[in-house]
Scaffold this motif. Structure first.
Motif, PDB file in Angstrom:
ATOM      1  N   PRO A 182       0.898  -1.193  -0.018  1.00 51.22           N
ATOM      2  CA  PRO A 182      -0.276   0.068   0.013  1.00 51.22           C
ATOM      3  C   PRO A 182       1.055   1.444  -0.092  1.00 51.22           C
ATOM      4  O   PRO A 182       2.033   1.244   0.243  1.00 51.22           O
ATOM      5  CB  PRO A 182      -0.860  -0.124   1.244  1.00 51.22           C
ATOM      6  CG  PRO A 182       0.130  -0.938   2.257  1.00 51.22           C
ATOM      7  CD  PRO A 182       0.628  -1.864   1.097  1.00 51.22           C
ATOM      8  N   ALA A 183       0.370   2.222  -0.629  1.00 53.14           N
ATOM      9  CA  ALA A 183       0.999   3.634  -0.476  1.00 53.14           C
ATOM     10  C   ALA A 183       1.317   4.109   1.205  1.00 53.14           C
ATOM     11  O   ALA A 183       0.422   3.686   1.830  1.00 53.14           O
ATOM     12  CB  ALA A 183       0.253   4.717  -1.211  1.00 53.14           C
ATOM     13  N   GLY A 184       2.551   4.640   1.216  1.00 52.81           N
ATOM     14  CA  GLY A 184       2.613   5.286   2.708  1.00 52.81           C
ATOM     15  C   GLY A 184       4.200   5.850   2.714  1.00 52.81           C
ATOM     16  O   GLY A 184       4.855   5.686   1.605  1.00 52.81           O
ATOM     17  N   ILE A 185       4.390   6.144   3.913  1.00 53.23           N
ATOM     18  CA  ILE A 185       5.777   6.493   4.119  1.00 53.23           C
ATOM     19  C   ILE A 185       6.563   5.266   4.643  1.00 53.23           C
ATOM     20  O   ILE A 185       6.133   4.659   5.667  1.00 53.23           O
ATOM     21  CB  ILE A 185       5.901   7.540   5.182  1.00 53.23           C
ATOM     22  CG1 ILE A 185       5.052   8.931   4.378  1.00 53.23           C
ATOM     23  CG2 ILE A 185       7.064   8.216   5.555  1.00 53.23           C
ATOM     24  CD1 ILE A 185       4.889  10.078   5.343  1.00 53.23           C
ATOM     25  N   TYR A 186       7.768   5.006   4.296  1.00 52.88           N
ATOM     26  CA  TYR A 186       8.559   3.776   4.887  1.00 52.88           C
ATOM     27  C   TYR A 186       9.999   4.342   5.001  1.00 52.88           C
ATOM     28  O   TYR A 186      10.417   5.381   4.319  1.00 52.88           O
ATOM     29  CB  TYR A 186       8.585   2.831   3.468  1.00 52.88           C
ATOM     30  CG  TYR A 186       7.086   2.098   3.108  1.00 52.88           C
ATOM     31  CD1 TYR A 186       6.657   1.268   4.011  1.00 52.88           C
ATOM     32  CD2 TYR A 186       6.531   2.712   2.185  1.00 52.88           C
ATOM     33  CE1 TYR A 186       5.410   0.586   3.782  1.00 52.88           C
ATOM     34  CE2 TYR A 186       5.147   2.476   2.009  1.00 52.88           C
ATOM     35  CZ  TYR A 186       4.722   1.156   2.627  1.00 52.88           C
ATOM     36  OH  TYR A 186       3.449   0.575   2.395  1.00 52.88           O
ATOM     37  N   GLU A 187      10.631   3.661   5.945  1.00 48.66           N
ATOM     38  CA  GLU A 187      11.913   3.778   6.244  1.00 48.66           C
ATOM     39  C   GLU A 187      12.943   3.135   5.416  1.00 48.66           C
ATOM     40  O   GLU A 187      12.760   1.851   5.293  1.00 48.66           O
ATOM     41  CB  GLU A 187      12.466   3.829   7.627  1.00 48.66           C
ATOM     42  CG  GLU A 187      11.694   4.845   8.427  1.00 48.66           C
ATOM     43  CD  GLU A 187      12.375   4.589   9.889  1.00 48.66           C
ATOM     44  OE1 GLU A 187      13.018   4.026  10.353  1.00 48.66           O
ATOM     45  OE2 GLU A 187      12.126   6.122  10.404  1.00 48.66           O
ATOM     46  N   TYR A 207       8.333   8.176   0.329  1.00 47.26           N
ATOM     47  CA  TYR A 207       6.868   8.030   0.187  1.00 47.26           C
ATOM     48  C   TYR A 207       6.833   7.145  -0.938  1.00 47.26           C
ATOM     49  O   TYR A 207       7.377   7.377  -2.120  1.00 47.26           O
ATOM     50  CB  TYR A 207       6.050   9.486   0.063  1.00 47.26           C
ATOM     51  CG  TYR A 207       4.818   8.955  -0.217  1.00 47.26           C
ATOM     52  CD1 TYR A 207       3.758   8.702   0.830  1.00 47.26           C
ATOM     53  CD2 TYR A 207       4.198   9.179  -1.684  1.00 47.26           C
ATOM     54  CE1 TYR A 207       2.351   8.495   0.498  1.00 47.26           C
ATOM     55  CE2 TYR A 207       2.959   8.806  -1.905  1.00 47.26           C
ATOM     56  CZ  TYR A 207       1.939   8.389  -0.815  1.00 47.26           C
ATOM     57  OH  TYR A 207       0.670   8.397  -1.182  1.00 47.26           O
ATOM     58  N   LEU A 208       6.118   6.123  -1.012  1.00 48.16           N
ATOM     59  CA  LEU A 208       5.763   5.313  -2.199  1.00 48.16           C
ATOM     60  C   LEU A 208       4.659   5.151  -2.316  1.00 48.16           C
ATOM     61  O   LEU A 208       3.556   4.968  -1.536  1.00 48.16           O
ATOM     62  CB  LEU A 208       6.410   3.707  -1.793  1.00 48.16           C
ATOM     63  CG  LEU A 208       7.707   3.615  -1.319  1.00 48.16           C
ATOM     64  CD1 LEU A 208       8.099   1.946  -1.319  1.00 48.16           C
ATOM     65  CD2 LEU A 208       8.567   4.195  -2.466  1.00 48.16           C
ATOM     66  N   GLN A 209       4.054   5.243  -3.881  1.00 49.66           N
ATOM     67  CA  GLN A 209       2.465   4.953  -4.275  1.00 49.66           C
ATOM     68  C   GLN A 209       2.460   3.699  -3.992  1.00 49.66           C
ATOM     69  O   GLN A 209       3.162   2.540  -3.889  1.00 49.66           O
ATOM     70  CB  GLN A 209       2.639   5.295  -5.706  1.00 49.66           C
ATOM     71  CG  GLN A 209       2.841   6.857  -5.924  1.00 49.66           C
ATOM     72  CD  GLN A 209       1.634   7.621  -5.479  1.00 49.66           C
ATOM     73  OE1 GLN A 209       0.615   7.356  -5.063  1.00 49.66           O
ATOM     74  NE2 GLN A 209       1.825   8.935  -5.730  1.00 49.66           N
ATOM     75  N   ASP A 210       1.144   2.979  -4.059  1.00 50.38           N
ATOM     76  CA  ASP A 210       0.914   1.734  -4.023  1.00 50.38           C
ATOM     77  C   ASP A 210       1.216   1.018  -5.489  1.00 50.38           C
ATOM     78  O   ASP A 210       1.208   1.610  -6.411  1.00 50.38           O
ATOM     79  CB  ASP A 210      -0.746   1.253  -3.721  1.00 50.38           C
ATOM     80  CG  ASP A 210      -1.556   1.972  -4.833  1.00 50.38           C
ATOM     81  OD1 ASP A 210      -1.233   3.290  -5.163  1.00 50.38           O
ATOM     82  OD2 ASP A 210      -2.222   1.401  -5.697  1.00 50.38           O
ATOM     83  N   GLU A 307      13.362  -2.885  -1.561  1.00 50.05           N
ATOM     84  CA  GLU A 307      13.526  -3.073  -0.168  1.00 50.05           C
ATOM     85  C   GLU A 307      12.400  -3.248   0.602  1.00 50.05           C
ATOM     86  O   GLU A 307      12.644  -3.980   1.635  1.00 50.05           O
ATOM     87  CB  GLU A 307      14.691  -1.705   0.484  1.00 50.05           C
ATOM     88  CG  GLU A 307      15.036  -1.821   1.840  1.00 50.05           C
ATOM     89  CD  GLU A 307      16.153  -0.918   2.095  1.00 50.05           C
ATOM     90  OE1 GLU A 307      15.999  -0.564   3.164  1.00 50.05           O
ATOM     91  OE2 GLU A 307      16.851  -0.406   1.165  1.00 50.05           O
ATOM     92  N   ILE A 308      11.380  -2.447   0.511  1.00 48.60           N
ATOM     93  CA  ILE A 308      10.207  -2.694   1.306  1.00 48.60           C
ATOM     94  C   ILE A 308       9.614  -3.838   1.141  1.00 48.60           C
ATOM     95  O   ILE A 308       8.996  -4.630   2.186  1.00 48.60           O
ATOM     96  CB  ILE A 308       9.199  -1.492   0.959  1.00 48.60           C
ATOM     97  CG1 ILE A 308       9.871  -0.054   1.464  1.00 48.60           C
ATOM     98  CG2 ILE A 308       7.901  -1.702   1.896  1.00 48.60           C
ATOM     99  CD1 ILE A 308      10.432  -0.225   2.961  1.00 48.60           C
ATOM    100  N   ALA A 309       9.516  -4.536   0.082  1.00 50.94           N
ATOM    101  CA  ALA A 309       8.932  -5.767  -0.272  1.00 50.94           C
ATOM    102  C   ALA A 309       9.698  -6.927  -0.263  1.00 50.94           C
ATOM    103  O   ALA A 309       8.934  -8.020   0.031  1.00 50.94           O
ATOM    104  CB  ALA A 309       8.262  -5.698  -1.806  1.00 50.94           C
TER     105      ALA A 309
END
Length: 388
Positions: A182-187, A207-210, A307-309
């Protein structure tokens, strides 16, 4: 911070691992340099040794005696602030020093390092850090040794094998699924006390779009469909620079692929094999990864999306091209002195790769590791994962 005993074990094992990689070579293999990007194996052996001599022994071992006055000139790579060096393209012209000489040089430096460990009661923070960097630097060259050896032997008309036990084409025995983020702010960035390189710091928010990202890498079978569909002939799929690269170099397939008697085969470190359709495609450039993703109506992930996924999929058999340019993170700080040339000077005209490959040290297969290469290069174990 790593302890002295932990560092001793890391150093000892690293030096042994490098020589184990080279144990499968014939003497003649050590000297070859087919292209500028590939260095002769004996140069890697000497360079990783010079690193400890130059940055550790010269500074911290007051009684250290140089093995030879010319080691810095022969084995310096890109540390301009250290002094003169052999031009990179000439590494393959160095029939001297001999392979035997280089192994003697390695022993001289390794023995001196072991004495440093034995007779220095307290290692300063700087000593610990520099030796640890030296060990991880050599681990990077272990990967380069494997990929350079593959290029050397893979461009030998006889296509000889290197090591019959080295397996580089794992099969992905599962279907493609799409991971939704989902879209949101990630580190992003390294966030523990364990070792990392300066280009993995500092940790920051994005910030990443979904988006969706595939749980598996693109396979040889899937990439073969791209070839059969005329992907290498469709100008609309390619960047202008990529299209020029394809036509100038007559590129028709990934590196090490051979079309023999109507069948596709692939050169591996085990020798020439039939193409394994369910193995991840490898040895492709960024240009090819981009064109394939365009053909599929998708795209490459950014390094931040990757990196987030990454916790949701398997990785580690291929370096994965991303759509991210290699640039510094916010508040990036180079190390002082010559070691500051390690990463920062290359942050231009390169793309980030994430993951790790079958040739990568397990110590370097981590979520925040940032590899980087120029867009046309493909002698590394490079593949791709789709996003949309």
């Amino acid at each position: 911070m790593i302890s002295k005993n932990e560092l001793l074990n890391l150093f000892s094992n690293t030096r042994k691992d490098t020589e184990q990689i080279c144990s499968f070579l014939e003497t003649e293999d050590y000297v070859v340099q087919p292209v500028v990007d590939v260095s002769p194996p004996k140069w890697h052996l000497g360079h990783t040794t010079w690193f400890f001599e130059e940055f550790v022994l010269k500074e911290f071992y007051k009684d250290y005696v140089l093995f030879d006055d010319h080691t810095a000139f022969v084995f310096n790579s890109y540390y301009e602030s250290v002094g003169e060096k052999v031009v990179r393209t000439d590494r393959g012209n160095l029939s001297r020093p001999t392979v035997a000489w280089i192994y003697s040089y390695r022993k001289h430096v390794t023995d001196a390092m072991m004495k440093l460990f034995e007779y220095t009661s307290n290692f300063s923070k700087k000593m610990l850090e520099v030796i640890e960097i030296g060990c991880h630097h050599e681990k990077q060259h272990q990967e380069l040794l494997l990929t350079d050896i593959k290029y050397i032997l893979g461009n030998n008309p006889l296509l000889p094998h290197y090591n019959l036990t080295f397996k580089e084409n794992p099969i992905q025995k599962y279907d493609t699924e799409w991971i939704t983020v989902p879209a949101g702010i990630y580190e992003i960035g390294h966030d523990t006390d364990s070792f990392c390189y300066d280009n993995e710091l500092g940790r920051h928010k994005v910030y990443l779009q979904d988006y969706e990202i595939a749980n598996k890498l693109v396979t040889n079978k899937e990439y073969l469909e791209f070839i059969k569909a005329g992907g290498y002939k469709d100008v609309l799929l390619w960047h202008a620079e990529g299209w020029e690269w394809v036509n100038t170099n007559n590129i028709k397939a990934p590196a090490y692929w051979h079309h023999i008697d109507g069948k596709w085969q692939q050169y591996t470190l085990q020798g020439l094999e039939n193409l394994k359709l369910e193995a991840p495609v490898t040895h492709i450039s960024y240009f090819e990864a981009f064109a394939y993703s365009q053909w599929k109506g998708m795209r490459l992930p950014t390094e931040f999306e990757w990196e987030i996924a990454q916790k949701n999929f398997d990785w580690g058999s291929r370096w994965e091209w991303t759509e991210s340019a290699y640039s510094p993170y916010p508040n990036y700080t180079k190390a002082p002195g010559a070691l500051g040339e390690y990463n920062g000077k290359f942050m231009v005209n390169q793309k980030v790769l994430r993951g790790g490959s079958v040739a990568t040290s397990k110590d370097h297969t981590r979520a925040t590791y940032r590899n980087f290469f120029q867009t046309h290069l493909r002698w590394q174990f490079t593949g791709l994962r789709l996003a949309r």
